[in-house]
Design a protein around this motif. Structure first.
Motif, PDB file in Angstrom:
ATOM      1  N   HIS A   1      11.156  -9.669  10.621  1.00  0.00           N
ATOM      2  CA  HIS A   1      10.071 -10.575  10.228  1.00  0.00           C
ATOM      3  C   HIS A   1      10.469 -11.612   9.189  1.00  0.00           C
ATOM      4  CE1 HIS A   1      10.109  -7.922   6.768  1.00  0.00           C
ATOM      5  NE2 HIS A   1       9.299  -8.747   6.136  1.00  0.00           N
ATOM      6  N   ARG A   2      11.676 -11.505   8.625  1.00  0.00           N
ATOM      7  CA  ARG A   2      11.990 -12.407   7.519  1.00  0.00           C
ATOM      8  C   ARG A   2      12.096 -13.855   7.953  1.00  0.00           C
ATOM      9  NH1 ARG A   2      12.740 -10.345   2.777  1.00  0.00           N
ATOM     10  NH2 ARG A   2      12.907  -8.084   2.843  1.00  0.00           N
ATOM     11  N   ARG A   3      11.647 -14.729   7.058  1.00  0.00           N
ATOM     12  CA  ARG A   3      11.643 -16.174   7.338  1.00  0.00           C
ATOM     13  C   ARG A   3      13.021 -16.669   7.764  1.00  0.00           C
ATOM     14  NH1 ARG A   3       7.158 -14.785   6.437  1.00  0.00           N
ATOM     15  NH2 ARG A   3       5.594 -15.826   5.184  1.00  0.00           N
TER      16      ARG A   3
ATOM     17  N   GLU B   1      15.402   1.228   2.617  1.00  0.00           N
ATOM     18  CA  GLU B   1      15.255   2.275   1.592  1.00  0.00           C
ATOM     19  C   GLU B   1      14.813   3.580   2.251  1.00  0.00           C
ATOM     20  OE1 GLU B   1      13.553  -0.766  -1.854  1.00  0.00           O
ATOM     21  OE2 GLU B   1      12.206   0.646  -0.897  1.00  0.00           O
ATOM     22  N   GLU B   2      13.835   3.468   3.136  1.00  0.00           N
ATOM     23  CA  GLU B   2      13.303   4.681   3.782  1.00  0.00           C
ATOM     24  C   GLU B   2      14.387   5.387   4.611  1.00  0.00           C
ATOM     25  OE1 GLU B   2       8.646   3.290   4.245  1.00  0.00           O
ATOM     26  OE2 GLU B   2      10.125   2.581   5.674  1.00  0.00           O
ATOM     27  N   THR B   3      15.151   4.605   5.381  1.00  0.00           N
ATOM     28  CA  THR B   3      16.193   5.237   6.195  1.00  0.00           C
ATOM     29  C   THR B   3      17.239   5.897   5.295  1.00  0.00           C
ATOM     30  OG1 THR B   3      17.259   3.068   6.370  1.00  0.00           O
ATOM     31  CG2 THR B   3      15.945   3.790   8.252  1.00  0.00           C
TER      32      THR B   3
ATOM     33  N   VAL C   1       2.759  -0.796  14.132  1.00  0.00           N
ATOM     34  CA  VAL C   1       2.114   0.521  14.206  1.00  0.00           C
ATOM     35  C   VAL C   1       1.848   1.053  12.800  1.00  0.00           C
ATOM     36  CG1 VAL C   1       3.238   1.023  16.411  1.00  0.00           C
ATOM     37  CG2 VAL C   1       4.333   1.780  14.279  1.00  0.00           C
ATOM     38  N   GLY C   2       1.024   2.102  12.721  1.00  0.00           N
ATOM     39  CA  GLY C   2       0.668   2.702  11.425  1.00  0.00           C
ATOM     40  C   GLY C   2       1.836   3.464  10.818  1.00  0.00           C
ATOM     41  N   TYR C   3       1.638   3.953   9.587  1.00  0.00           N
ATOM     42  CA  TYR C   3       2.756   4.541   8.849  1.00  0.00           C
ATOM     43  C   TYR C   3       3.217   5.864   9.444  1.00  0.00           C
ATOM     44  CZ  TYR C   3       5.816   5.174   4.851  1.00  0.00           C
ATOM     45  OH  TYR C   3       6.919   5.310   4.044  1.00  0.00           O
TER      46      TYR C   3
ATOM     47  N   VAL D   1       0.859  -1.197   0.000  1.00  0.00           N
ATOM     48  CA  VAL D   1       0.000   0.000   0.000  1.00  0.00           C
ATOM     49  C   VAL D   1       0.887   1.237   0.000  1.00  0.00           C
ATOM     50  CG1 VAL D   1      -1.922   1.177   1.109  1.00  0.00           C
ATOM     51  CG2 VAL D   1      -1.492  -1.226   1.643  1.00  0.00           C
ATOM     52  N   ILE D   2       1.967   1.170   0.813  1.00  0.00           N
ATOM     53  CA  ILE D   2       2.866   2.321   0.939  1.00  0.00           C
ATOM     54  C   ILE D   2       3.487   2.614  -0.424  1.00  0.00           C
ATOM     55  CG2 ILE D   2       4.995   3.125   2.034  1.00  0.00           C
ATOM     56  CD1 ILE D   2       4.202   1.225   4.443  1.00  0.00           C
ATOM     57  N   ARG D   3       4.104   1.608  -1.005  1.00  0.00           N
ATOM     58  CA  ARG D   3       4.867   1.806  -2.239  1.00  0.00           C
ATOM     59  C   ARG D   3       3.973   2.182  -3.411  1.00  0.00           C
ATOM     60  NH1 ARG D   3      10.030   0.164  -2.813  1.00  0.00           N
ATOM     61  NH2 ARG D   3       9.934  -1.228  -1.031  1.00  0.00           N
TER      62      ARG D   3
ATOM     63  N   PHE E   1      10.486  -1.849  19.437  1.00  0.00           N
ATOM     64  CA  PHE E   1      10.332  -2.964  18.500  1.00  0.00           C
ATOM     65  C   PHE E   1       8.855  -3.249  18.191  1.00  0.00           C
ATOM     66  CE2 PHE E   1      11.115  -7.878  18.130  1.00  0.00           C
ATOM     67  CZ  PHE E   1      10.966  -7.805  16.756  1.00  0.00           C
ATOM     68  N   PRO E   2       8.303  -2.587  17.148  1.00  0.00           N
ATOM     69  CA  PRO E   2       6.967  -2.998  16.687  1.00  0.00           C
ATOM     70  C   PRO E   2       7.131  -4.331  15.949  1.00  0.00           C
ATOM     71  CG  PRO E   2       7.529  -0.770  15.922  1.00  0.00           C
ATOM     72  CD  PRO E   2       8.799  -1.438  16.375  1.00  0.00           C
ATOM     73  N   ALA E   3       6.820  -5.400  16.628  1.00  0.00           N
ATOM     74  CA  ALA E   3       7.156  -6.737  16.114  1.00  0.00           C
ATOM     75  C   ALA E   3       5.986  -7.342  15.353  1.00  0.00           C
ATOM     76  CB  ALA E   3       7.525  -7.643  17.287  1.00  0.00           C
TER      77      ALA E   3
ATOM     78  N   VAL F   1      -5.010   0.994   8.472  1.00  0.00           N
ATOM     79  CA  VAL F   1      -4.354   2.217   8.923  1.00  0.00           C
ATOM     80  C   VAL F   1      -3.505   2.829   7.796  1.00  0.00           C
ATOM     81  CG1 VAL F   1      -2.297   1.078   9.906  1.00  0.00           C
ATOM     82  CG2 VAL F   1      -3.037   3.268  10.820  1.00  0.00           C
ATOM     83  N   PHE F   2      -2.992   1.992   6.902  1.00  0.00           N
ATOM     84  CA  PHE F   2      -2.165   2.512   5.804  1.00  0.00           C
ATOM     85  C   PHE F   2      -3.023   3.214   4.756  1.00  0.00           C
ATOM     86  CE2 PHE F   2       0.276  -0.632   7.992  1.00  0.00           C
ATOM     87  CZ  PHE F   2       1.459   0.054   8.193  1.00  0.00           C
ATOM     88  N   PHE F   3      -4.240   2.721   4.555  1.00  0.00           N
ATOM     89  CA  PHE F   3      -5.147   3.426   3.640  1.00  0.00           C
ATOM     90  C   PHE F   3      -5.483   4.793   4.219  1.00  0.00           C
ATOM     91  CE2 PHE F   3      -5.902  -1.071   2.595  1.00  0.00           C
ATOM     92  CZ  PHE F   3      -5.628  -1.022   1.236  1.00  0.00           C
TER      93      PHE F   3
ATOM     94  N   GLY G   1      13.064  -4.887   3.705  1.00  0.00           N
ATOM     95  CA  GLY G   1      13.566  -4.296   2.473  1.00  0.00           C
ATOM     96  C   GLY G   1      13.191  -2.827   2.379  1.00  0.00           C
ATOM     97  N   THR G   2      11.957  -2.516   2.736  1.00  0.00           N
ATOM     98  CA  THR G   2      11.476  -1.141   2.563  1.00  0.00           C
ATOM     99  C   THR G   2      12.103  -0.205   3.591  1.00  0.00           C
ATOM    100  OG1 THR G   2       9.404  -2.169   1.895  1.00  0.00           O
ATOM    101  CG2 THR G   2       9.391   0.218   2.182  1.00  0.00           C
ATOM    102  N   VAL G   3      12.275  -0.680   4.826  1.00  0.00           N
ATOM    103  CA  VAL G   3      12.795   0.217   5.870  1.00  0.00           C
ATOM    104  C   VAL G   3      14.211   0.693   5.530  1.00  0.00           C
ATOM    105  CG1 VAL G   3      13.425   0.426   8.302  1.00  0.00           C
ATOM    106  CG2 VAL G   3      11.276  -0.668   7.685  1.00  0.00           C
TER     107      VAL G   3
HETATM  108  N1  UDP Z   1       6.157  -0.138   8.879  1.00  0.00           N
HETATM  109  C1  UDP Z   1       5.094   0.444   9.551  1.00  0.00           C
HETATM  110  N2  UDP Z   1       4.829   0.038  10.824  1.00  0.00           N
HETATM  111  C2  UDP Z   1       5.565  -0.901  11.479  1.00  0.00           C
HETATM  112  C3  UDP Z   1       6.664  -1.474  10.811  1.00  0.00           C
HETATM  113  C4  UDP Z   1       6.933  -1.089   9.510  1.00  0.00           C
HETATM  114  O1  UDP Z   1       4.414   1.309   8.999  1.00  0.00           O
HETATM  115  O2  UDP Z   1       5.244  -1.227  12.624  1.00  0.00           O
HETATM  116  C5  UDP Z   1       6.382   0.210   7.470  1.00  0.00           C
HETATM  117  C6  UDP Z   1       7.790   0.627   7.117  1.00  0.00           C
HETATM  118  O3  UDP Z   1       7.941   2.027   7.194  1.00  0.00           O
HETATM  119  C7  UDP Z   1       7.932   0.141   5.679  1.00  0.00           C
HETATM  120  C8  UDP Z   1       7.064  -1.098   5.642  1.00  0.00           C
HETATM  121  O4  UDP Z   1       6.145  -0.979   6.715  1.00  0.00           O
HETATM  122  O5  UDP Z   1       7.395   1.078   4.779  1.00  0.00           O
HETATM  123  C9  UDP Z   1       7.914  -2.332   5.793  1.00  0.00           C
HETATM  124  O6  UDP Z   1       7.140  -3.445   5.852  1.00  0.00           O
HETATM  125  P1  UDP Z   1       7.756  -4.906   6.066  1.00  0.00           P
HETATM  126  O7  UDP Z   1       9.020  -4.784   6.815  1.00  0.00           O
HETATM  127  O8  UDP Z   1       6.670  -5.733   6.618  1.00  0.00           O
HETATM  128  O9  UDP Z   1       7.992  -5.434   4.596  1.00  0.00           O
HETATM  129  P2  UDP Z   1       9.234  -5.480   3.609  1.00  0.00           P
HETATM  130  O10 UDP Z   1       9.626  -4.080   3.309  1.00  0.00           O
HETATM  131  O11 UDP Z   1      10.334  -6.271   4.228  1.00  0.00           O
HETATM  132  O12 UDP Z   1       8.670  -6.163   2.410  1.00  0.00           O
END
Ligand code: UDP
Length: 394
Positions: free
Chosen positions: A213-215, A291-293, A267-269, A15-17, A240-242, A49-51, A287-289
């Protein structure tokens, strides 16, 4: 008359991407976008929450394809998506990423509906990862592949994909952060008040944020134990939002979580972005985090053996911890490196902020011109004339 395009998504980062791409497709009167949600993520804090946070209209169709195991989820996505696509008969079925939801491409393949893959040709070359297998499968089934960088396109071409089917776009996460974070910085600064940190037991600029979260990390107890031991030596609180899977595995195996780790539900975005930009750094296997950082100027520690996103190492926005060989990464050394990144400046190379527009425009022009079919076989077919042979008798 508008033409139908199916976009199938199913997890939080999708949803984010795709948040801006979704709006662009919806805004075009000639595109009848059918946004389908697989149901892989379904709770409010992993989905709705992402929507809300990203201002994305909810899906048109919900498949509700949940399940306990990857096999349950991916087979349910295929089984539930097939009748929907058959009835809808879209010009193309668009997928993003490397998840169980993406395996829904088999339903499109069975119906001979053109397949489009956003985030194509990424490779970690770590064959233990189901994600690596999934993205390889969809790239090879796809009629059109959107790859973020030239180096990804080269990876696909090296595997025999037709270069004419691969469009290089840049990474849309850059545009999403431009729009939702940098475009609304005042809003995020207002959210980051004293109460925000006090209520979470953390101090601004004095904690790490963690996701895991990765396998290959949580499905392997030795790896998970090594990760917990490493973050226990962080010398700061770790917020740690796990993911629910991670929480379950920790609980079911009676693993002890170090005292400096504050475990909460996902937690939400908006909340997560506030946590990231006011942290000392992110400890993550996402993977996404990373990139974001990299875009936000926040240090990161990648908890992974290999990555499909080496660009974050190129600009030195992050360092590595490989949970398979923790003895090679003494925590004191790891955190010394993470701390050394704090306050450093780097220039990310992930995109120019126009990737969503590029992907949406390409999709829309193909939709209007009926150009979704796979390109004619290219030179890499060894001898195509043999496949089209007849016996020559009349
Ligand atoms: N994210 C979020 N809340 C959380 C943890 C992560 O909004 O509690 C966001 C984070 O900013 C990123 C995305 O969710 O955009 C990452 O999701 P995830 O790690 O599940 O997937 P991946 O990127 O590894 O496919």
């Amino acid at each position: 008359m508008s033409k139908k395009l199916a976009l199938i998504l199913g997890i939080r980062p999708d949803v984010i991407r795709a948040s801006l791409i979704l709006g662009m497709l919806r805004d075009d009167p000639e595109c009848d976008l059918q946004f389908i949600w697989s149901g892989q993520h379904y709770s409010d804090n992993m989905k709705d929450v992402f929507f809300r946070d990203l201002g994305v209209a909810p899906p048109d169709i919900e498949l509700g394809a949940g399940g306990e195991t990857d096999a349950d989820i991916s087979s349910a996505v295929i089984a539930r998506l097939a009748p929907v696509l058959r009835e809808m008969a879209p010009e193309a079925a668009v997928f993003l990423g490397d998840t169980n939801t993406v395996m829904g491409c088999l339903a499109a393949a069975q119906l001979n509906i053109p397949i489009v893959h956003i985030e194509g040709c990424m490779r970690s070359y770590d064959w233990r990862m189901p994600e690596e297998k999934y993205r390889t499968v969809i790239d090879h089934l796809a009629d059109v592949v959107y790859a973020y960088f030239d180096e990804y396109k080269a990876q696909g071409v090296a595997e025999g994909l037709n270069p004419d089917s691969i469009v290089v776009t840049g990474n849309p996460i850059v545009d999403v952060l431009d729009h939702h974070y940098y475009g609304r910085k005042d809003h995020y600064e207002a959210l980051a008040d004293a109460e925000f940190f006090a209520s979470r037991g953390i101090v601004k600029d004095g904690y790490y944020v963690m996701t895991c979260h990765r396998r290959e990390n949580v499905g392997d107890l030795d790896a998970l134990k090594a990760i917990l031991a490493m973050v226990g030596a962080a010398g700061r609180p770790v917020y740690f939002p796990a993911s629910y899977r991670t929480q379950k595995i920790i609980e079911a195996n009676g693993l002890s979580v170090p005292a400096n780790v504050i475990t909460v539900d996902p937690v939400g975005y908006e909340e997560f972005l506030v946590l990231l930009v006011n942290s000392r750094g992110a400890l993550t296997d996402s993977g996404t985090v990373v990139e974001e950082t990299c875009v936000l100027g926040v240090p990161a520690l990648q908890i992974r053996k290999s990555t499909e996103r080496p660009q974050v190492y190129d600009v030195a926005s992050c360092v590595k911890f490989d949970p398979a060989v923790p003895e090679e990464y003494p925590p004191a050394e790891v955190f010394r490196k993470v701390e050394s990144l704090y306050g450093k400046k780097w220039t990310h190379t992930l995109g120019d902020g126009r990737s969503s527009r590029r992907i949406a425009d390409d999709l829309l022009s193909r939709l209007k011109e009926g150009r979704f079919r796979r390109h004619a076989p290219a030179d890499y077919h060894l001898d195509i004339s043999r496949s089209y042979r007849g016996d020559g008798l009349s």
